[in-house]
Write a protein that holds these residues in place. Structure first.
Motif, PDB file in Angstrom:
ATOM      1  N   TYR A 101      -2.647 -33.473 -13.773  1.00  0.00           N
ATOM      2  CA  TYR A 101      -2.036 -33.443 -12.450  1.00  0.00           C
ATOM      3  C   TYR A 101      -2.950 -34.124 -11.438  1.00  0.00           C
ATOM      4  CZ  TYR A 101       0.100 -29.859 -15.286  1.00  0.00           C
ATOM      5  OH  TYR A 101       0.684 -29.193 -16.343  1.00  0.00           O
TER       6      TYR A 101
ATOM      7  N   ASP B 231       6.292 -32.665 -14.112  1.00  0.00           N
ATOM      8  CA  ASP B 231       6.523 -32.430 -12.677  1.00  0.00           C
ATOM      9  C   ASP B 231       6.806 -30.951 -12.409  1.00  0.00           C
ATOM     10  OD1 ASP B 231       6.140 -35.081 -12.061  1.00  0.00           O
ATOM     11  OD2 ASP B 231       8.276 -35.581 -11.988  1.00  0.00           O
ATOM     12  N   SER B 232       7.578 -30.328 -13.296  1.00  0.00           N
ATOM     13  CA  SER B 232       7.887 -28.908 -13.128  1.00  0.00           C
ATOM     14  C   SER B 232       6.636 -28.054 -13.300  1.00  0.00           C
ATOM     15  CB  SER B 232       8.963 -28.488 -14.131  1.00  0.00           C
ATOM     16  OG  SER B 232       9.254 -27.114 -14.013  1.00  0.00           O
TER      17      SER B 232
ATOM     18  N   ASN C  52       3.651 -28.946 -12.680  1.00  0.00           N
ATOM     19  CA  ASN C  52       2.805 -29.165 -11.515  1.00  0.00           C
ATOM     20  C   ASN C  52       3.241 -28.285 -10.350  1.00  0.00           C
ATOM     21  OD1 ASN C  52       0.757 -30.313 -10.007  1.00  0.00           O
ATOM     22  ND2 ASN C  52       1.942 -32.101  -9.424  1.00  0.00           N
ATOM     23  N   GLN C  53       4.553 -28.152 -10.155  1.00  0.00           N
ATOM     24  CA  GLN C  53       5.073 -27.262  -9.108  1.00  0.00           C
ATOM     25  C   GLN C  53       4.622 -25.823  -9.375  1.00  0.00           C
ATOM     26  OE1 GLN C  53       9.332 -26.857  -9.200  1.00  0.00           O
ATOM     27  NE2 GLN C  53       9.390 -25.425  -7.494  1.00  0.00           N
ATOM     28  N   ARG C  54       4.736 -25.396 -10.616  1.00  0.00           N
ATOM     29  CA  ARG C  54       4.354 -24.026 -10.968  1.00  0.00           C
ATOM     30  C   ARG C  54       2.843 -23.831 -10.871  1.00  0.00           C
ATOM     31  NH1 ARG C  54       7.900 -23.439 -16.542  1.00  0.00           N
ATOM     32  NH2 ARG C  54       9.570 -24.850 -15.940  1.00  0.00           N
TER      33      ARG C  54
ATOM     34  N   ARG D  27       0.783 -25.206  -8.729  1.00  0.00           N
ATOM     35  CA  ARG D  27       0.448 -24.955  -7.326  1.00  0.00           C
ATOM     36  C   ARG D  27       0.867 -23.555  -6.900  1.00  0.00           C
ATOM     37  NH1 ARG D  27       2.420 -30.452  -6.841  1.00  0.00           N
ATOM     38  NH2 ARG D  27       4.433 -29.634  -6.145  1.00  0.00           N
TER      39      ARG D  27
ATOM     40  N   VAL E 192      10.015 -20.285 -12.386  1.00  0.00           N
ATOM     41  CA  VAL E 192       9.484 -20.000 -11.049  1.00  0.00           C
ATOM     42  C   VAL E 192       9.815 -18.571 -10.637  1.00  0.00           C
ATOM     43  CG1 VAL E 192       9.702 -20.588  -8.590  1.00  0.00           C
ATOM     44  CG2 VAL E 192       9.466 -22.411 -10.301  1.00  0.00           C
TER      45      VAL E 192
END
Length: 408
Positions: free
Chosen positions: A224, A306-307, A309-311, A313, A383
């Motif tokens: 990431y 990408d998913s 990376n969202q999680r 953070r 999430v």
């Protein structure tokens, strides 16, 4: 003499255990699986335990496998794997990581990355060889080393260094019996990565002491804000490095058990000898699926990253807000927060979190040196599940602070 069947079951079990290899008897069951098994079957438990993508294998990959079965592609392949797949792996490694391997002589497909690691160690170890293992690390390296007749030597890494291996730490653990260095970056369990600048002093130590490297790069696609740098890409390191990887993590193909190893022809040839006598070849339909993933699966892979990376953070922010220190993981899909300030050991924290708040995570102590005082939390889950888990962890940490205050 084998026990008579009429003896009590307990006595039979005790007697039969005497036939087991002492090496096997000394190996402890997986600490990860212990917590996973505790969580299994309970609907209200949120599992942050096992390192497995929550995505299904992309449909076109499954469809390629189904079509191969319909065509009757169910026999053995070459021991090293389908030529088309080995060529696909070679193209992929060249395109993504600037590595050049001969698919005919330098690549073998295996039953998961785990078999590749086992083959490499068995092909290299002579009894008593010392195998250097940066820790905290994936829990299988030390047991496989011991089974192969080697001596695992842990190298502790530290949160203050973002769990990176340092040349000083490596040098301090080398002896005349040191032979192999096992690397795993991006790291399970810490999420640490190594940049080219980080690798360069390590490569100098490897060359100085004439070490062979087994580089487990199963999480290479899961980085990431930075690109993965393969240790084999360092000057002079390709010939002395066995690169291990696979399809489980990046392509959500854990159950397919498809991996591979790349290296010097002499090393791969030795590994192939063991492979052909133990498993013959990787599953033919799995090889078809793996080739489809490499050929047409990059867009889905990027969406999954990408998913994650969202999680990533989300979980780091949530753990910090809960009062737990947490370095920022730049790879894999694990957070490794410190629980040292709670007054509990890693095992105590994990057990109470599971029992009282129904969240399963893995105590850092199972990952070797430097793991005590930490907790591995996989964010390869939804999430909504992560948000609920973070709320429960926050409540638990607040409770521990209250208990600590009452006892002072």
């Amino acid at each position: 003499m084998i026990t008579n069947k009429t003896q009590p079951a307990g006595e039979q079990s005790k007697s039969m255990s005497s036939y087991l290899s002492p090496l096997v008897q000394q190996i402890q069951p997986s600490g990860i699986r212990r917590f996973f098994d505790l969580a299994a079957g309970s609907k209200d438990i949120i599992s942050l335990g096992v390192g497995e993508p929550d995505f299904k294998t992309p449909w076109h990959v499954r469809e390629a496998c189904v079509y191969s079965l319909e065509r009757g592609f169910t026999g053995y392949t070459s021991n090293a794997g389908m030529p088309e797949l080995r060529e696909g792996i070679a193209d992929y490694l060249h395109t993504r990581f600037d590595l050049n391997y001969d698919p005919d002589k330098q690549i073998i497909t295996t039953v998961g990355g785990s078999e590749a690691i086992d083959l490499a160690l068995r092909a290299l170890i002579s009894p008593g060889d010392e195998i250097l293992i940066p820790e905290p690390c994936y829990i299988s390296y030390s047991p496989i080393t011991s089974i192969g007749g080697g001596v695992p030597v842990g190298i502790e890494t530290f949160g203050k260094d973002r769990f990176k291996l340092t040349a000083e730490g490596l040098e301090a653990r080398i002896t005349p019996r040191s032979k192999i260095l096992i690397l795993c970056y991006p790291s399970n369990p810490t999420g640490a990565i190594m940049s080219r600048e980080d690798w360069e002093p390590i490569a100098k130590v490897v060359e100085k002491h004439d070490l062979i490297v087994i580089s487990d790069e199963i999480y290479a696609e899961l980085t990431y804000g930075c690109n993965h740098v393969s240790f084999a890409s360092l000057p002079g390191m390709m010939d002395r490095t066995i690169l291990v990887s696979g399809f489980s993590k990046a392509f959500a193909m854990t159950g397919w058990r498809m991996g591979y190893a790349c290296g010097h022809p002499d090393l791969i040839s030795a590994m192939l000898k063991i492979h052909q006598y133990t498993v013959m070849c990787a599953p033919s339909m799995g090889q078809v699926a793996a080739l489809e993933a490499l050929t047409n699966g990059m867009e889905e892979k990027d969406r999954m990253v990408d998913s994650y990376n969202q999680r990533r953070r989300l979980i780091v922010k949530g753990l910090r807000e809960a009062g737990l220190e947490c370095h920022e993981p730049q790879g894999a899909f694990y957070a490794f927060p410190s629980i040292a300030g709670t007054g509990l050991t890693s095992d105590e924290f994990a057990q109470r979190l599971l029992r009282e708040f129904r969240v399963a995570a893995v105590p850092g102590s199972v990952f070797g040196l430097g793991g005590e005082g930490y907790l591995r939390c996989s964010y390869a889950t939804s999430v909504s599940q992560l948000n609920e888990a973070l709320e429960r962890i926050g409540t638990f940490v607040a409770l521990l602070k209250k208990e600590k205050g009452n006892n002072e």
